[in-house]
Scaffold this active site. Sequence first.
Site, PDB file in Angstrom:
ATOM      1  CG  ASP A 315      -2.162   0.903   1.001  1.00 37.64           C
ATOM      2  OD1 ASP A 315      -2.185   1.673   0.019  1.00 37.64           O
ATOM      3  OD2 ASP A 315      -3.080   0.860   1.836  1.00 37.64           O
ATOM      4  CD  GLU A 508      -6.364   5.992   2.831  1.00 39.56           C
ATOM      5  OE1 GLU A 508      -5.369   5.608   3.445  1.00 39.56           O
ATOM      6  OE2 GLU A 508      -6.327   6.292   1.619  1.00 39.56           O
TER       7      GLU A 508
END
Length: 638
Positions: A315, A508
């Site tokens: 990621d 997020e």
Amino acid sequence: MDDRSIDRLISDMTVVEKVGQMTQVEKYSITPDEVAQYGIGSVLSGAGGNPEPNTPEAWREMVSAFQDGALRSRLRIPLLYGVDAVHGNTNVHGSTVFPHNIGLGATRDPDLVHRIARVTAAELTATGVRWDFAPPVSVPQDIRWGRTLEAYSEDVDLVTELSVAFLQGLQDVASGDLSDPRVVLGCVKHFVADGATSWGSATPEAIVDGTPFDGLDEDGGEERRRVIEEHDAEFGELYEHGTWGQQLDQGNADISEQELRRMHLPPYVAAIANGARSIMVSLSSWQDAKLHIHGYLLTDLLKGELGFDGFLVSDWLGLDYLGDDYYRAVVLGINAGLDMVMVPHEWERFMVALIRASETGDVSMARIDDAVRRILQVKAELGLLDDVAPERGTTEAVGSAEHRAVAREAVAKSVVLLQDNGAVPLRRDTELVYVAGEAASDIGLQCGGWTIEWRGIPGGDIPGTTLLQAVAGAVSEETEVVYDASGLFGGRIADVGVVVVAEPPYAEMTGDRADLTLPPGDIELIESMRSQCRSLVGVLYTGRPLLVTDVAEQFDALVTAWLPGSEASGITDVLFGDLPFTGKLPYAWPRNRDQVPLAALDAAPEPPLWPRGHGLPGAVVIAKQEEVAVESSSRSGA
Ligand code: BGC
């Protein structure tokens, strides 16, 4: 291209070319010429990595320019261009914006989710993109997490069922052939147990092998911090209530292996069985060890035990987050099983580190060859190595009427009727309707994060239909619809009031939120609407259950529409009884803060305000205008 040809290709590659294939770079940080020179394997647009102007045509040109660069490399290996199309191809202005996955969880409709994935694939391939960082298969156990909205449910079975449906749709399981140019490669994420982190465990200090690394690298997280600061400077007042700040995202999952396997692994097992070819590794930790360097989970479990033979991508900044010693982070990550690294900026530094590691033997050539073989294998399956000019969909597909109809259907099926004393269905011939709440007329708030920009664009220009427009379109010609964001209507009492209350948009860690109660301003608005309307309907735009116990009694009917995306007409389809309410809660709805997270609810003496699976049926208008169905909904146990 068969396995032998792939082996031949690998034996022909230099170390630089091999490492190039393992490198994924953010599009702002590299030029097509550099892609050509180093044989870069992948370029991505992080959320908001849009071309200027943000049109489908400009997207296509941008992606083509990078692809042309890859085709000019010595070995002419095409690249994979990746984006986050997590609720439609929503970076693109004018695209169809679907409800966030929490809303799709409420539909419990795998056939619908499959069709949404087909539409998303059509809008992606129209822009030349063949790789989607979706579906997220997180199983959030704490609704305060800023990624709750990306997950279908807190229930692993529902997550598994819907994520498989999405993956199959994206990869067009019906055609059975990934090389079909209409196919988009899915990327199941984030491996594993990203929804199990505990509150307060998201510290910037990464932990490796049980011993703390030296804290964040100088650059690690710098850009995200800058983006967050800029957004807050512009929209800061939206976030005044809620105590926002990273507590859960990228934190530590302090759970047993048994629990990891029971609650968080099943979607991966099912995805692999259903053709998953790429998986993204989570930025979080398990039992205090970062997933990005977790050899047991990445290699022994995923690639070994589960037999995953696609490739693993890291990621965003995942290796940078591991600490000051970047070389060591690269060595640990690749040896743990990462095949491609989302660098995303300092790609030369990554390449140099991995080339050096191959020279010192800290990373074996066999491991590098294995990573490259996995990547090339998937490219071959997608037909990218077949030397044929790629066919692309047409840009007219983006935001087409047909696609928007699917989104409207999804919205109607996702709305959950939480409580009702017979206020819905609404009559079309009501004389006066008041509509209030900023979000009733703001598609940016209606779509939430991951729309055009990473944290969304409150107040921004997103083609679609607002709830205000949908209400105005649903009522009779004689009906007067009056809108005021703050609910200041001056005297007359309306037959019906519709008030929309919204969470501000986030993505997020920016969505981690300690306090899920409504801000005082929203409560005042609801109370003021109550006093000005005979019947009051509340509509929530939210990425998770909010604590509404204290205000619930103000409403005659209360629905949650989650973050419905661009087509609010789906909400009026059920409010006015053209369609039945079928949405069911994919998460339990807590009564108070002592019932958050889920483990606390399970241990609580009182039941939740509404249990998972709750959703009143409402009633359907059986004869237009006048009659309503006999089956009237009843007030819930609120
Ligand atoms: C997110 C991923 C996303 C990636 C690329 C990361 O910050 O965690 O879900 O796919 O960025 O945009």
